[in-house]
Enzyme design. Structure first.
Site, mmCIF file in Angstrom:
data_model
loop_
_atom_site.group_PDB
_atom_site.id
_atom_site.type_symbol
_atom_site.label_atom_id
_atom_site.label_comp_id
_atom_site.label_asym_id
_atom_site.label_seq_id
_atom_site.Cartn_x
_atom_site.Cartn_y
_atom_site.Cartn_z
ATOM 1 N N ARG A 125 0.855 -1.193 0.000
ATOM 2 C CA ARG A 125 0.000 0.000 0.000
ATOM 3 C C ARG A 125 0.889 1.240 0.000
ATOM 4 O O ARG A 125 1.684 1.431 0.928
ATOM 5 C CB ARG A 125 -0.905 0.019 1.239
ATOM 6 C CG ARG A 125 -1.822 -1.201 1.363
ATOM 7 C CD ARG A 125 -2.977 -1.147 0.387
ATOM 8 N NE ARG A 125 -3.720 -2.399 0.338
ATOM 9 C CZ ARG A 125 -4.738 -2.703 1.135
ATOM 10 N NH1 ARG A 125 -5.117 -1.849 2.069
ATOM 11 N NH2 ARG A 125 -5.359 -3.855 1.012
ATOM 12 N N GLU A 164 -9.799 -1.690 13.777
ATOM 13 C CA GLU A 164 -10.206 -2.582 12.690
ATOM 14 C C GLU A 164 -9.033 -3.459 12.246
ATOM 15 O O GLU A 164 -7.918 -2.978 12.048
ATOM 16 C CB GLU A 164 -10.708 -1.734 11.512
ATOM 17 C CG GLU A 164 -11.116 -2.539 10.297
ATOM 18 C CD GLU A 164 -10.070 -2.479 9.202
ATOM 19 O OE1 GLU A 164 -9.769 -3.546 8.637
ATOM 20 O OE2 GLU A 164 -9.548 -1.388 8.922
ATOM 21 N N ARG A 192 -1.045 -6.590 12.313
ATOM 22 C CA ARG A 192 -2.043 -5.878 13.116
ATOM 23 C C ARG A 192 -2.714 -6.810 14.122
ATOM 24 O O ARG A 192 -3.016 -6.414 15.240
ATOM 25 C CB ARG A 192 -3.085 -5.214 12.211
ATOM 26 C CG ARG A 192 -3.902 -4.161 12.920
ATOM 27 C CD ARG A 192 -4.851 -3.430 11.979
ATOM 28 N NE ARG A 192 -4.174 -2.530 11.064
ATOM 29 C CZ ARG A 192 -4.794 -1.664 10.277
ATOM 30 N NH1 ARG A 192 -6.119 -1.602 10.295
ATOM 31 N NH2 ARG A 192 -4.121 -0.877 9.461
ATOM 32 N N SER A 230 -11.418 -6.516 6.825
ATOM 33 C CA SER A 230 -12.493 -6.069 5.954
ATOM 34 C C SER A 230 -12.910 -7.257 5.101
ATOM 35 O O SER A 230 -12.059 -7.991 4.585
ATOM 36 C CB SER A 230 -12.029 -4.923 5.045
ATOM 37 O OG SER A 230 -11.941 -3.718 5.781
ATOM 38 N N ARG A 270 -0.551 2.199 13.028
ATOM 39 C CA ARG A 270 -1.089 0.919 12.560
ATOM 40 C C ARG A 270 -1.003 0.702 11.048
ATOM 41 O O ARG A 270 -1.557 -0.260 10.532
ATOM 42 C CB ARG A 270 -2.543 0.768 13.002
ATOM 43 C CG ARG A 270 -3.503 1.790 12.415
ATOM 44 C CD ARG A 270 -4.925 1.494 12.876
ATOM 45 N NE ARG A 270 -5.917 2.302 12.179
ATOM 46 C CZ ARG A 270 -7.223 2.098 12.249
ATOM 47 N NH1 ARG A 270 -7.689 1.099 12.970
ATOM 48 N NH2 ARG A 270 -8.060 2.870 11.596
ATOM 49 N N HIS A 271 -0.312 1.584 10.333
ATOM 50 C CA HIS A 271 -0.205 1.440 8.888
ATOM 51 C C HIS A 271 1.236 1.164 8.460
ATOM 52 O O HIS A 271 2.183 1.745 8.999
ATOM 53 C CB HIS A 271 -0.696 2.708 8.174
ATOM 54 C CG HIS A 271 -2.182 2.863 8.196
ATOM 55 N ND1 HIS A 271 -2.832 3.591 9.165
ATOM 56 C CD2 HIS A 271 -3.139 2.374 7.377
ATOM 57 C CE1 HIS A 271 -4.139 3.547 8.935
ATOM 58 N NE2 HIS A 271 -4.349 2.815 7.863
ATOM 59 N N GLU A 331 0.307 4.237 0.658
ATOM 60 C CA GLU A 331 -0.312 5.327 1.412
ATOM 61 C C GLU A 331 0.738 6.076 2.232
ATOM 62 O O GLU A 331 1.632 5.465 2.812
ATOM 63 C CB GLU A 331 -1.377 4.767 2.366
ATOM 64 C CG GLU A 331 -2.514 4.057 1.665
ATOM 65 C CD GLU A 331 -3.407 3.298 2.634
ATOM 66 O OE1 GLU A 331 -4.619 3.285 2.412
ATOM 67 O OE2 GLU A 331 -2.877 2.722 3.597
#
Length: 542
Positions: free
Chosen positions: A314, A465, A516, A468, A322-323, A316
Site C-alpha cells: 500500500r 479494525e 495488526r 475487511s 497501525r499502517h 499510502e
C-alpha cells in the site's frame, strides 16, 4: 626606512615560524615516543600472555576457533543441548551449549561469570580456577570476550541452592571448555539489557533519581538485528508464527486450499491511487494492494474455498501507529451457498481458534512480551458478537457521538465504539456488518432492499479494525458498472471481469493484516513492533 621595517617584520615572522616548527616537531617526537612505549608495553603483555598460554597445560580448552575449523571441516559427533531445555533434573550431566555472551563479569583473577543466551533463553556459566579444570588464563580469556559474541561451552550442570535471578534457566554450568566461534564488536550500538527494559522499570528508576537508557523506536529499527534479540521480541515473532500456523491449520481443516497469487499486476486491485507503480517490460504495472482479484478468479476456477498468506503493498502516506507500506496479508475467499453470514461464520471460528491456540501454546512468549510491554489478556466470546453498522452508529449516538450513517467510521469513533462494546458486551473482539456501500470497494455486493448499504463487514480488536470482508459481485455487467462508478479503468481489470463471464458462483471473503492481529492481541502501541523489518513511508532499510 619602510623596507627596513618590512625586512624586520619578515625576520620576526620567520623566527616565529621556526619556533613553532621546532615546538611542533618536539610535540610530534613526544607523541611518537609515547606511541612506541604503548606498543612496546602491548607487545610485552602479548608476549607474556603468549608465554603464559604456552605454559598453560589447559590451553587447548579455550580460545578462538580458527576459520578453517568453521568451514564444515569435519563432523565431530558432538551432542548439543539447547539452553532452553536445561533443567534441574539434568544436574550432574555434561553438556555442550552454544549461545551469545549476554553478560560477562569477572569477579577476580580466579573467577568469572558468563550469561549465555540462545533464542531468548539464558543460563549462567561459572568459571572457577581449579587445577586440571580451569586456569587463570582461561578466566582471563573469557573476561576479555565482547558481549554478544557467539561462544561454545562444555561443562557440568549444577543446581544452586537459591533462585537464579539473572537467567531464565535455574541451573548453572560449571565451565570446563570455552571457545569463541565469532566475536562481536566491542562497542555495540544497542545494549540488549537496555533494549529489553520496560517503560515501567525506567519510570521507577527516574523516581529514585536514577537514569536508565531508553532505546527509542527508530534506534531499535536501525539496529533491528540487535533489537530482535530481546525476550519480548523473541516472543512477539514466535507468536506471529503461531498466528499464521493456526490460521492455516483451521482453514485446511475446513476444506480450504492454499494458493499463491501474483504481486505484479496491471492495475489497482483495491481502487484509489495508493499503489506502487512500476514499469514491467515496457508496460505500466503496479504491486498488488491485495490478492483480491486473483483469489476471486480462483473461486471461478472451481477451488471452492481458498486462502493465501503473502505480502501486500500500500503506497499510502500514512504515518500512523497501525499502517505499513508492506505487510503480510491473511486472505480468504469462498463460495456462498445462501448468505454472506457464511463468511462471517468462518471469521468467527478461525479467530476464536487462533486466540485459544495462542493462549494455550504461547504462554512463555506472552509472558515475555508482557514483562516489557504490560497488557491485559484479550477478552472474546465463544460466539463472536455481531452488530450491524446501524446498531453501532446508534450506540455512538446514544453516547453523544454524532456519526454520518452513510459514511465510514474514523479511528476515534472506532475506538469509542470498541469501548462501548466492551462495557456492554464484555468483549474486545466483534464484527460490524452491513456497511454503507459508498465506503466499500467496487466489487462489493449491495444489500438487498437498500442499495445504500452493502453485504460487507469489518472486524475489530480492542477498538481497532483488523479485517475487511464482503460478498463480492460475480455478475460481469454489474461489476463493470460498479468499477466505472468508482473510477476504475475497466481495461486494466479486463481479465478479472472476463473470469465471471464463464460461470461464477456467489462468493465472498476477507483480508486481515498479520502484523495488526499480533499488535492488538498483545496490546502493543505500534505495528512496527510486530513487523520484523518494517516498511513505512520513511523506512526502506535495513
Amino acid at each position: 626606512m619602510e623596507s627596513e621595517i618590512q625586512e624586520g617584520l619578515a625576520n620576526a615572522s620567520l623566527a616565529e615560524d621556526k619556533a613553532l616548527s621546532k615546538k611542533a616537531a618536539k610535540k610530534e617526537a613526544a607523541k611518537a615516543e609515547k606511541l612506541k612505549r604503548q606498543q612496546d608495553a602491548a607487545a610485552a603483555a602479548s608476549a607474556a600472555a603468549a608465554a603464559a598460554d604456552e605454559a598453560d597445560p589447559l590451553a587447548d580448552n579455550y580460545g578462538d576457533v580458527p576459520l578453517e575449523e568453521l568451514q564444515s571441516k569435519a563432523i565431530t559427533g558432538r551432542k548439543w543441548t539447547k539452553i532452553g531445555s536445561l533443567t534441574v533434573e539434568m544436574g550432574g550431566s555434561e553438556v555442550w551449549i552454544r549461545g551469545q555472551a549476554q553478560i560477562i563479569r569477572a569477579v577476580s583473577k580466579n573467577m568469572a561469570f558468563v550469561v549465555l543466551r540462545e533464542m531468548g533463553f539464558t543460563v549462567q556459566c561459572v568459571l572457577t580456577v581449579k587445577p586440571g579444570e580451569v586456569s587463570r588464563q582461561m578466566v582471563r580469556f573469557v573476561s576479555g570476550l565482547s558481549r554478544e559474541s557467539f561462544v561454545d561451552i562444555f561443562g557440568v550442570i549444577s543446581v544452586p541452592g537459591m533462585a537464579i535471578k539473572g537467567a531464565s534457566q535455574q541451573v548453572e554450568i560449571q565451565v570446563r571448555k570455552v571457545y569463541c566461534v565469532n566475536k562481536a564488536v566491542p562497542n555495540l550500538p544497542i545494549n540488549i539489557e537496555d533494549a529489553a527494559r520496560s517503560e515501567v522499570e525506567i519510570e521507577q528508576a527516574e523516581k529514585k533519581g536514577d537514569q536508565l537508557v531508553r532505546v527509542g523506536q527508530d534506534t531499535r529499527l536501525n539496529y533491528r538485528v540487535l533489537d530482535m534479540r530481546t525476550p519480548a521480541n523473541q516472543g512477539i515473532f514466535r507468536i506471529q508464527c503461531q498466528v499464521e500456523n493456526l490460521f492455516r491449520l483451521f482453514l485446511l481443516s475446513e476444506g480450504f486450499v492454499g494458493i499463491h497469487t501474483p504481486k505484479l499486476i496491471a492495475g489497482a486491485s483495491e481502487g484509489g491511487s495508493a499503489v506502487f507503480k512500476l514499469e514491467y517490460k515496457g508496460q505500466p504495472a503496479c504491486l498488488a494492494q491485495s490478492p483480491q482479484l486473483h483469489k476471486q478468479m480462483a473461486i471461478c476456477g472451481n477451488f471452492g474455498r481458498v486462502f493465501e498468506v503473502g505480502p501486500v503493498f500500500r503506497a499510502e502516506d500514512s504515518f500512523t501507529h497501525r499502517h505499513l507500506c508492506e505487510f503480510t496479508g491473511l486472505d480468504v475467499e469462498m463460495e456462498i451457498k445462501e448468505h454472506y453470514f457464511e463468511v462471517m461464520d468462518i471469521v468467527d471460528r478461525v479467530f476464536v481458534s487462533i486466540f485459544d491456540g495462542l493462549n494455550e501454546t504461547c504462554k512463555k512468549e506472552l509472558d515475555a512480551v508482557r514483562a516489557q510491554y504490560p497488557f491485559e489478556p484479550l477478552k472474546y466470546l465463544r460466539k463472536t458478537l455481531t452488530l450491524t453498522f446501524q446498531e453501532g452508529v446508534q450506540m455512538l449516538k446514544d453516547a453523544g457521538v454524532e456519526v454520518d450513517p452513510l459514511g465510514d467510521l474514523s479511528t476515534e469513533t472506532e475506538r469509542k465504539l470498541g469501548q462501548l462494546v466492551r462495557e456492554k458486551y464484555d468483549t474486545d473482539f466483534y464484527i460490524l456488518h452491513r456497511y454503507p456501500l459508498a465506503v466499500r470497494p467496487f466489487y462489493t455486493m449491495p444489500c438487498y432492499g437498500d442499495p445504500n448499504y452493502s453485504n460487507s463487514f469489518d472486524v475489530f480488536i480492542r477498538g481497532e479494525e483488523i479485517i475487511s470482508g464482503a460478498q463480492r459481485i460475480h455478475v460481469p455487467e454489474f461489476l463493470i458498472t460498479r468499477a466505472e462508478a468508482c473510477g476504475i479503468d475497466v481495461k486494466t481489470i479486463s481479465t478479472y471481469v472476463d473470469a465471471f463471464r464463464y460461470g461464477a458462483p456467489p462468493h465472498g471473503g476477507f483480508g486481515v493484516g498479520l502484523e495488526r492481529v499480533v499488535m492488538l492481541f498483545c496490546g502493543l502501541n505500534n505495528i512496527r513492533k510486530t513487523s520484523l523489518f518494517p516498511r513505512d513511508p520513511q523506512r526502506l532499510t535495513p
